[in-house]
Write a protein that holds these residues in place. Structure first.
Motif, mmCIF file in Angstrom:
data_model
loop_
_atom_site.group_PDB
_atom_site.id
_atom_site.type_symbol
_atom_site.label_atom_id
_atom_site.label_comp_id
_atom_site.label_asym_id
_atom_site.label_seq_id
_atom_site.Cartn_x
_atom_site.Cartn_y
_atom_site.Cartn_z
ATOM 1 N N TYR A 1 0.870 -1.393 0.206
ATOM 2 C CA TYR A 1 0.410 0.492 -0.059
ATOM 3 C C TYR A 1 0.726 1.101 -0.298
ATOM 4 O O TYR A 1 0.269 2.589 -0.072
ATOM 5 C CB TYR A 1 -0.497 -0.424 0.876
ATOM 6 N N LEU A 2 2.300 1.085 0.124
ATOM 7 C CA LEU A 2 2.599 2.879 0.179
ATOM 8 C C LEU A 2 3.937 2.332 -0.474
ATOM 9 O O LEU A 2 4.301 1.997 -1.609
ATOM 10 C CB LEU A 2 3.430 2.604 1.770
ATOM 11 N N PRO A 3 4.440 3.883 -0.586
ATOM 12 C CA PRO A 3 5.630 3.926 -1.437
ATOM 13 C C PRO A 3 7.182 4.337 -0.689
ATOM 14 O O PRO A 3 6.554 3.797 0.329
ATOM 15 C CB PRO A 3 5.484 5.455 -1.996
ATOM 16 N N TRP B 1 7.858 7.212 6.449
ATOM 17 C CA TRP B 1 7.401 7.340 5.869
ATOM 18 C C TRP B 1 6.351 8.871 6.264
ATOM 19 O O TRP B 1 5.137 9.463 5.254
ATOM 20 C CB TRP B 1 5.847 7.015 6.013
ATOM 21 N N PHE C 1 6.540 13.273 6.663
ATOM 22 C CA PHE C 1 6.797 14.747 6.582
ATOM 23 C C PHE C 1 7.173 15.446 7.610
ATOM 24 O O PHE C 1 8.619 16.332 6.939
ATOM 25 C CB PHE C 1 5.399 14.721 5.603
ATOM 26 N N CYS D 1 -8.653 11.637 9.769
ATOM 27 C CA CYS D 1 -7.432 11.835 9.842
ATOM 28 C C CYS D 1 -6.658 10.732 10.299
ATOM 29 O O CYS D 1 -5.240 10.564 10.366
ATOM 30 C CB CYS D 1 -7.531 12.915 11.400
ATOM 31 N N HIS D 2 -7.099 9.597 10.509
ATOM 32 C CA HIS D 2 -5.780 8.651 11.223
ATOM 33 C C HIS D 2 -5.643 7.315 10.786
ATOM 34 O O HIS D 2 -5.756 6.039 10.629
ATOM 35 C CB HIS D 2 -6.587 8.039 12.739
ATOM 36 N N GLY D 3 -6.289 7.668 9.239
ATOM 37 C CA GLY D 3 -5.796 6.245 8.317
ATOM 38 C C GLY D 3 -6.913 5.347 8.046
ATOM 39 O O GLY D 3 -8.226 4.743 9.038
ATOM 40 N N ASN E 1 -4.482 2.030 4.442
ATOM 41 C CA ASN E 1 -3.200 3.583 4.417
ATOM 42 C C ASN E 1 -2.744 2.560 6.428
ATOM 43 O O ASN E 1 -3.054 3.344 7.207
ATOM 44 C CB ASN E 1 -3.749 5.164 4.570
ATOM 45 N N ASP F 1 -2.916 10.477 8.874
ATOM 46 C CA ASP F 1 -2.794 11.477 7.796
ATOM 47 C C ASP F 1 -1.906 11.991 7.710
ATOM 48 O O ASP F 1 -1.372 13.230 6.704
ATOM 49 C CB ASP F 1 -4.103 12.040 7.381
ATOM 50 N N PHE G 1 -0.888 14.751 9.159
ATOM 51 C CA PHE G 1 -0.867 15.918 8.841
ATOM 52 C C PHE G 1 -1.993 17.182 10.639
ATOM 53 O O PHE G 1 -1.530 16.385 11.892
ATOM 54 C CB PHE G 1 -2.203 16.805 7.879
ATOM 55 N N GLY H 1 -6.869 1.460 -2.397
ATOM 56 C CA GLY H 1 -5.740 0.821 -2.472
ATOM 57 C C GLY H 1 -4.466 1.065 -3.699
ATOM 58 O O GLY H 1 -3.902 0.453 -3.670
ATOM 59 N N PRO I 1 -0.338 4.227 -4.379
ATOM 60 C CA PRO I 1 0.833 4.377 -3.745
ATOM 61 C C PRO I 1 0.791 5.186 -3.066
ATOM 62 O O PRO I 1 0.482 5.835 -1.041
ATOM 63 C CB PRO I 1 2.392 3.390 -3.699
ATOM 64 N N ASN J 1 -2.670 6.566 -1.152
ATOM 65 C CA ASN J 1 -3.301 5.977 0.496
ATOM 66 C C ASN J 1 -1.755 6.079 1.157
ATOM 67 O O ASN J 1 -2.711 7.208 2.672
ATOM 68 C CB ASN J 1 -2.559 4.544 -0.022
ATOM 69 N N LEU J 2 -0.936 7.006 0.883
ATOM 70 C CA LEU J 2 0.048 7.511 1.942
ATOM 71 C C LEU J 2 -0.899 9.015 2.317
ATOM 72 O O LEU J 2 -0.472 9.486 3.930
ATOM 73 C CB LEU J 2 1.163 8.395 0.750
ATOM 74 N N ALA J 3 -1.649 9.619 0.591
ATOM 75 C CA ALA J 3 -2.245 11.123 0.991
ATOM 76 C C ALA J 3 -3.491 10.931 1.569
ATOM 77 O O ALA J 3 -4.328 11.603 2.379
ATOM 78 C CB ALA J 3 -2.465 11.611 0.246
ATOM 79 N N ASN J 4 -3.846 9.393 2.452
ATOM 80 C CA ASN J 4 -4.976 9.183 3.254
ATOM 81 C C ASN J 4 -6.415 9.706 1.972
ATOM 82 O O ASN J 4 -6.946 10.066 2.580
ATOM 83 C CB ASN J 4 -4.420 10.113 4.715
ATOM 84 N N ASN K 1 -7.927 7.376 0.904
ATOM 85 C CA ASN K 1 -9.015 6.174 0.395
ATOM 86 C C ASN K 1 -10.798 6.575 0.845
ATOM 87 O O ASN K 1 -11.353 7.437 1.930
ATOM 88 C CB ASN K 1 -8.419 5.489 1.387
#
Lengths: 342, 253
Positions: free
Chosen positions: A33-35, A107, A109, A225-227, A231, A236, A238, B125, B128, B131-134, B136
Motif C-alpha cells: 500500500y505504501l511507496p 513515511w 513528512f 485523520c487516522h488512516g 493507509n 494522515d 497532518f 488501495g 501508493p 494511500n499515503l495522502a489518506n 481512500n
C-alpha cells in the motif's frame, strides 16, 4: 589530475571497505500500500550505519551526566514512547509534551507534535542539547565518543572517517530510526489473510464492527485523520484541532507557523501500538482508550480552529452507544503489534 | 532583442524543416489550478463568503483529484495525458501539474478531464501515493478514493459557527438490504479555442460557489456534515460539479 586533487584536498585516505547497503525489509502490507520510504541522498542506509545508530540511540553518554539516552524517553519496550505524561530530563525538569512512539517514521513528512522538525537528521540534534532533556553540548558528546575505544572504528566503518561530529551522530541515529517499521498487529494479520487476526470469532466480529464505526462518517469518522486499511500508517501526517480545549496553553502548529488559524492544531498521531503508548494526546491528558473515545463521543470543546470534521460539537460529539464505544476501543487495540517491542 | 530574433529565426527554420518531416513540433504542457469563490481568489479560514442558499461560509480544506486529461486538436486528433493529479491547497506545488508531456503544436478546440477516477481507475488501495495522502474512500461506500474534500465552517440556522465537509466519491444507494454502488466521477469538457506554439501552462479555474448552485440549490444546513453515505447528496454533487471549471489564461514560457 584527479588523483593529485584527491591527495591534496581530501582527508588522508583510510583503507576501509565501503559500508554494506542496508536493504529495508518491508512488511507485506507496507509493500502493497505504501511507496518506499524516502531516504535522503546524503544519508544512504548502510548495515554499519544502522548498527552504529542503534548503539548511539541507547547510549547515555549523549547526556550531560551520562544517565540518559534517547531510549530513556523512547522506551523500546513501549514502542519507543514514554509512559510518563511528561518526560523528565536529566535535571529533573519536565517537558510540556508527551513523548510519542517512534514508529514508521520514514513515511512521516513532518516530525514532532507541532511539525517543527522536518527530517530525522535535524530532529536528532535537539534532544541532546535541550535543557529539559539530555542537556549537554555537542562538543562534549563528540569528545566523549571520540575518547571511547570502539566508536572511532565504528564511525570509520559506517562513514569512512574516525572524526566524530554531531552531523554523523545524527545521520547514524536517523538511519536506525528508519528501520523502526511496525506492521504485524492482529489487524495486519487479518488483512494478510489470517482468520480473525488470530483472535476469537466473537472478538473479531466486534473488531469489525469497531472498524465500521471508525470508517463511518456519521459515526466515529476517525479515518479522515487516522488512516484506513489501505493507509497502514494509521495517520494522515497532518495537523488538526480535535476539540480538546477551548483555549490553548500550547499553540501547537500555530507556534511554528505564527498563523492564528493553526493554533491548537497538532500532528495526528499514529494509532499503532496504542496498548503500549499511554498516556494519550500531546499532553498525555488521557490514560485510557476509553477516555479517548469518550472525548470524541461526548467531550468535544469548541474553538475557532476546531476541525470541520468534528461533528455535533455543541452537544460534545456524535454520542456513540456503549456497544459502539466498546467495539471501537477493541478495534483500536487490534492495531497493536507486540512483535515490534524490543 | 537581437538574440531573440536569432532564436525565433532558428525556431522558424526548425518548424519549417519539421513540416516536411513526419515528426510534428511538440511543446511541454503543464497545468495550473486556480481557485475562486465567485469573482474573488480563494482565501482560507475566514467566514466571508455567501453561497446561493445564503449560507455564510469559510473554506479550510480543498483537495480534489483529476485524471485522464485530454486535449482536443482542431484536426480531430485527441492528445491524452496519462495519469492523475491530486490538488491540495496546503501542498505548495500541487496546484501545478507538470506531467512532462510533449504536446503537438497547433490549434486546439478544447480540453477535457475526469473529475475523480472513472470506474476502471477507481480501485481501492491501488495508488501508493494516494494511500499515503489518506485519500481512500471506505469500502462500505464502494471503495476507491475520494474525488474531493471541501471543508470549512458556516453559520447555521441557530447562528452557530459549525463545520461542513463536502466530500465526494462513489455513491452508495441502499435498496432493501442491498448496497448498489454508482460510479460518481464526471467528465469535464471545456470548449475553448487555443493555440500551442511554445511551452505552455494551461490554467484550469474552479469556482467554488458553483458547487452549491445549479441545478441543485445546496443548503449547508441540510447537507453540511456526514454526506458521504447520502446517495442524494452524492448525485447532486455530480450534477452541480459539471460547470465549476473553466479555462483561464495560457501562460507561455
Amino acid at each position: 589530475m584527479i588523483s593529485v586533487l584527491g591527495i591534496s584536498c581530501g582527508p588522508s585516505p583510510e583503507n576501509t571497505p565501503d559500508p554494506n547497503p542496508y536493504e529495508i525489509q518491508y512488511p507485506a502490507i507496507m509493500d502493497q500500500y505504501l511507496p518506499p520510504i524516502r531516504i535522503p541522498d546524503d544519508n544512504p542506509m548502510t548495515v554499519e550505519g544502522v548498527e552504529l545508530g542503534e548503539k548511539l540511540f541507547l547510549d547515555t553518554r549523549l547526556s550531560g551526566d551520562n544517565t540518559m539516552s534517547c531510549a530513556s524517553c523512547h522506551l523500546p519496550e513501549a514502542s519507543f514512547s514514554d509512559q510518563a505524561q511528561f518526560s523528565i530530563g536529566i535535571d529533573g525538569l519536565e517537558g510540556r509534551r508527551n513523548a510519542m512512539p517512534l514508529v514508521n517514521l520514514g513515511w512521516m513528512f513532518t516530525l514532532l507534535w507541532d511539525g517543527s522538525a522536518t527530517s530525522l537528521e535535524n530532529q536528532a540534534f535537539t534532544p541532546v542539547v535541550d535543557p529539559v532533556e539530555m542537556h549537554t553540548t555537542w562538543p562534549d558528546v563528540e569528545a566523549r565518543l571520540s575518547a571511547d575505544s570502539e566508536y572511532p572504528d565504528l564511525f570509520l566503518k559506517a562513514f569512512g572517517t574516525r572524526n566524530i561530529d554531531s552531523t554523523l551522530v545524527s545521520k547514524a541515529i536517523a538511519q536506525f530510526e528508519r528501520t523502526l517499521i511496525s506492521a504485524n498487529s492482529p489487524f495486519d494479520k487479518f488483512l494478510g489473510g489470517l482468520p480473525n487476526g488470530g483472535w476469537t470469532e466473537t472478538e473479531w466480529e466486534r473488531v469489525l464492527n469497531g472498524r465500521d464505526i471508525f470508517l463511518a462518517e456519521e459515526k466515529g469518522d476517525c479515518f479522515h485523520c487516522h488512516g484506513s486499511p489501505a493507509n497502514p500508517l494509521w495517520t494522515d501526517n497532518f495537523f488538526h484541532n480535535n476539540g480538546l480545549d477551548e483555549t490553548f496553553d500550547d499553540p501547537g502548529l500555530g507556534g511554528v507557523t505564527k498563523n492564528p488559524a493553526d493554533n491548537g492544531k497538532f500532528k495526528t498521531p499514529t494509532l499503532r501500538n496504542l496498548l503500549f503508548t499511554a498516556p494519550y494526546m500531546h499532553d498525555g491528558r488521557f490514560n485510557t482508550l476509553e477516555e479517548v473515545v469518550e472525548h470524541y463521543s461526548t467531550g468535544l470543546k469548541n474553538s475557532p480552529t476546531i476541525d470541520p470534521l468534528m461533528k455535533n460539537v455543541a452537544e460534545g460529539g456524535v454520542q456513540l452507544t456503549q456497544q459502539e464505544k466498546d467495539d471501537l476501543v477493541l478495534f483500536l487495540k487490534s492495531l497493536t503489534d507486540s512483535t515490534f517491542l524490543r | 532583442m537581437k538574440i531573440q530574433h536569432y532564436i525565433s529565426a532558428f525556431l522558424l527554420i526548425l518548424t519549417v524543416s519539421c513540416k516536411e518531416d513526419v515528426q510534428p513540433v511538440s511543446h511541454e504542457i503543464g497545468f495550473s489550478f486556480i481557485h475562486n469563490v465567485g469573482t474573488e481568489a480563494l482565501t482560507t479560514n475566514t467566514i466571508g463568503y455567501t453561497n446561493e442558499a445564503g449560507n455564510e461560509f469559510s473554506v479550510e480544506t480543498l483537495q480534489y483529484l483529476v485524471s485522464n486529461i485530454r486535449l482536443n486538436k482542431n484536426d480531430g486528433k485527441i492528445i491524452e495525458i496519462e495519469g492523475y493529479h491530486l490538488v491540495d491547497i496546503y501542498q505548495p506545488g500541487s496546484e501545478t501539474f507538470s506531467p512532462g508531456s510533449l504536446v503537438e503544436a497547433g490549434n486546439y478546440s478544447g480540453i477535457s478531464f475526469v473529475f475523480g477516477f472513472d470506474e476502471a481507475d477507481n480501485i481501492s488501495g491501488e495508488y501508493p501515493d494516494l494511500n499515503l495522502a489518506n485519500w481512500n474512500w471506505p469500502d462500505m461506500l464502494g471503495g476507491g478514493y475520494h474525488f474531493m474534500k471541501l471543508e470549512g465552517k458556516f453559520i447555521d440556522e441557530q447562528q452557530n459557527e459549525v463545520g461542513y465537509a463536502t466530500h465526494m466519491g462513489t455513491a452508495r444507494e441502499i435498496s432493501g438490504n442491498e448496497s448498489i454502488f454508482h460510479p460518481n466521477h464526471f467528465e469535464v469538457t471545456i470548449l475553448q479555442n487555443f493555440t500551442i506554439d511554445s511551452e505552455t501552462s494551461i490554467e484550469i479555474k474552479m469556482d467554488i460557489l458553483k458547487w452549491y448552485k445549479t441545478p441543485n440549490l445546496w443548503d449547508l444546513n441540510t447537507w453540511g456534515a456526514g454526506i458521504m453515505p447520502n446517495y442524494d447528496a452524492q448525485v447532486a454533487l455530480n450534477q452541480n460539479g459539471q460547470d465549476v471549471f473553466s479555462l483561464g489564461d495560457l501562460i507561455k514560457q
